[in-house]
Enzyme design. Structure first.
Site, PDB file in Angstrom:
ATOM      1  N   LYS A 168       0.843  -1.203   0.000  1.00 49.62           N
ATOM      2  CA  LYS A 168       0.000   0.000   0.000  1.00 49.62           C
ATOM      3  C   LYS A 168       0.875   1.249   0.000  1.00 49.62           C
ATOM      4  CE  LYS A 168      -1.708   2.411   3.293  1.00 49.62           C
ATOM      5  NZ  LYS A 168      -1.485   3.704   2.640  1.00 49.62           N
ATOM      6  N   GLU A 241      11.016   1.206   9.426  1.00 46.76           N
ATOM      7  CA  GLU A 241      12.013   2.207   8.999  1.00 46.76           C
ATOM      8  C   GLU A 241      11.369   3.568   9.180  1.00 46.76           C
ATOM      9  OE1 GLU A 241      15.088   1.706   8.082  1.00 46.76           O
ATOM     10  OE2 GLU A 241      15.044  -0.479   7.966  1.00 46.76           O
ATOM     11  N   CYS A 275      14.496  10.420   4.502  1.00 46.67           N
ATOM     12  CA  CYS A 275      14.664  10.009   5.903  1.00 46.67           C
ATOM     13  C   CYS A 275      16.091  10.242   6.369  1.00 46.67           C
ATOM     14  CB  CYS A 275      14.267   8.546   6.071  1.00 46.67           C
ATOM     15  SG  CYS A 275      15.088   7.434   4.913  1.00 46.67           S
ATOM     16  N   GLU A 371      12.184  16.627  13.391  1.00 48.76           N
ATOM     17  CA  GLU A 371      12.461  16.310  11.987  1.00 48.76           C
ATOM     18  C   GLU A 371      11.631  17.231  11.093  1.00 48.76           C
ATOM     19  OE1 GLU A 371      10.820  12.660  10.369  1.00 48.76           O
ATOM     20  OE2 GLU A 371      12.563  12.401   9.091  1.00 48.76           O
TER      21      GLU A 371
END
Ligand code: NAD
Length: 467
Positions: A168, A241, A275, A371
């Site tokens: 997905k 992750e 990331c 972040e």
């Protein structure tokens, strides 16, 4: 353009609904694709469950060959995939072409991986070996920053290990994944690879489904935690992750111009939506001003535009929600530090923010601690090695980090003490299918890539025969 369809049980099927896909360079819907319902998610899981036992019997080298066939198909469709990627994701076409080439390369490398039994004992008293059995049905859920590459990070190892998968994509980047589904349809037996889309509403259902044995997830830490909760009832295997806040530590003996360029590239790749991008630059006080100036010069020069236009270096932010989030970061950064380049939203439709350099910020400021996942780089001054190591490690994240110096030994000694899954010296973001990718702390759970990552798609089993 015919509406792109889901891949369920080897058939391309219309969704029970449709999903508008926005081009982030214009802010307008450019196509509609199939959107799966809960029932279709169940059909995809059922198709995977039905196909998996036969697929597990296919010899390993034939499963490897399927990944090479998918790599061939990706290469044969590279231009179409790259343009679609730029149109829905926003990255400059050259970067999109890079993502397609990476995807091909990762698949080809996976096709060389093997997981032979590890013989523990083989003598007159007995035979003991560790085997790697398929798990069954895997669900792969991914973010919107590398929709093609990361889809194959799930499909590749999951299928090679003998599992069937339901993938997905993120709701804002379904088209590339569905195009990949068209390619998978002609390569894998029906049901081995299924690709469905959602409007951010199927994740919990997929990850708590009793017929799913493993979830491979790439996305935010918050969602990773939700998934860890969802899988608890059935003890599914998970690989997470997650987010990162990578520090780059720049010592006083670097070539400022060269290092600034490298830091800039690794902070603003894909508009900062990586990331493992540099998300905080710690620069020694002796070269702090010079480094800030050089970074600001690069930011001012950068061509920010629609990724399909030639010469574009930085595209738009991928989606409206992230655009709003980055704008908030911009406001707090302006209060906490001094913006020396960028700092503005561009008035050109779409989700454009100029690459922004903020100096005179410190640990504890939001732009340093959180972040940003966008085109803002905070530059923080330091004077002492011990102190900067402690500050780099004070983050809740630990995905990647780098140390920059002309004294490689000194840099390596600092790198050794950085708490992150990957740490680089005089480079950043150097990843590959042969390099294990993991995260410390809130950056993840488990390993992706390499033979260790492949092993996570298997169930270890010991066979122990008395002689
Ligand atoms: P996100 O967590 O919001 O979404 C990721 C995916 O999870 C989407 O497909 C979404 O539909 C799905 N999802 C949402 N709620 C869910 C739920 N309750 N259960 C299951 N699935 C659910 O992340 P994002 O904003 O799309 O991506 C940005 C984040 O991803 C950043 O933090 C970035 O650092 C991280 N990321 C990490 C890596 C890595 O390899 N470590 C790679 C890329 C991105």
């Amino acid at each position: 353009m015919t509406e792109m369809r889901l891949l369920i049980g080897g058939e391309l099927v219309a969704g029970d609904d449709t999903l508008g896909v926005v081009n982030p360079a214009t802010g307008q819907v450019f196509t509609r694709v199939a959107r799966a319902s809960k029932e279709q998610a169940d059909q995809a899981i059922a198709a995977a469950k039905a196909a998996q036992p036969e697929w597990a019997k296919v010899p390993f080298d034939q499963r490897q060959a399927k990944l090479n066939a998918l790599a061939d198909a990706v290469a044969a469709n590279s231009e179409e995939l790259a343009r679609l990627l730029t149109t829905e994701q926003g990255k400059p076409l050259a970067e999109a072409q890079g993502e397609v080439a990476w995807t091909e390369g990762f698949l080809r490398h996976y096709a060389t991986l093997e997981l032979p039994d590890r013989v523990i004992q083989d003598d007159e008293s007995g035979y003991i070996a560790l085997q790697h059995k398929p798990l069954g049905v895997v669900v792969g859920i991914i973010a919107w920053n590398f929709p093609l590459l990361v889809a194959c990070w799930k499909i590749g190892p999951a299928t090679l290990a003998g599992n069937a998968i339901v993938l997905k994509p993120a709701p804002t980047t379904p088209a590339t994944a569905l195009k990949l589904g068209e390619l998978c349809k002609d390569i894998f037996p029906a049901g081995v690879v299924n690709i469905i889309t959602d409007a951010n509403d199927l994740g919990a259902h997929l990850t708590s489904h009793p017929d799913v044995a493993k979830v491979g997830f790439t996305g935010s830490t918050a969602t990773g935690r939700a998934i860890a909760g969802n899988v608890a009832n059935t003890l599914k295997r998970i690989t997470l992750e997650l987010g990162g806040n990578d520090p780059a530590i720049v010592l006083q003996d670097v070539d400022v111009k060269e290092t600034a360029q490298a830091i800039f590239n690794n902070a603003f790749l894909n508009c900062g939506q990586v990331c493992l991008a540099v998300k905080r630059a710690y620069v020694h006080e002796d070269i702090y001003d010079a480094m800030c100036e050089e970074l600001a010069r690069l930011a001012e020069q950068a061509v920010v535009d629609d990724g399909l236009n030639q010469g574009t270096q930085i595209g738009p932010i991928q989606n409206k929600m992230q655009f709003e989030k980055v704008k908030e970061f911009l406001e707090t950064a302006k209060q906490d530090g001094k913006v020396i380049a960028g700092g503005e939203v561009m008035d050109k439709g779409g989700y454009f923010i100029r690459p922004t350099i903020v100096r005179d910020v410190k640990d504890g400021d939001r732009i340093v601690d959180e972040e940003q996942f966008g085109p803002i780089l905070p530059v923080i001054s330091f004077s002492d090695d011990e102190d900067v190591i402690a500050r780099a490690n004070a983050s809740e994240y630990g995905l990647g980090g780098s140390v920059w110096s002309s004294d490689v030994e000194r840099a390596a000694a600092i790198a050794d003490r950085i708490d992150s899954g990957q740490v680089w010296v005089n480079q950043h973001l150097a990843i590959g299918p042969h390099i294990p990718m993991a995260g410390f702390k809130q950056s993840g759970l488990g390993i992706e890539q390499s033979v260790e990552g492949l092993a996570e798609y298997t169930q270890p089993k010991v066979v122990n025969i008395a002689r």
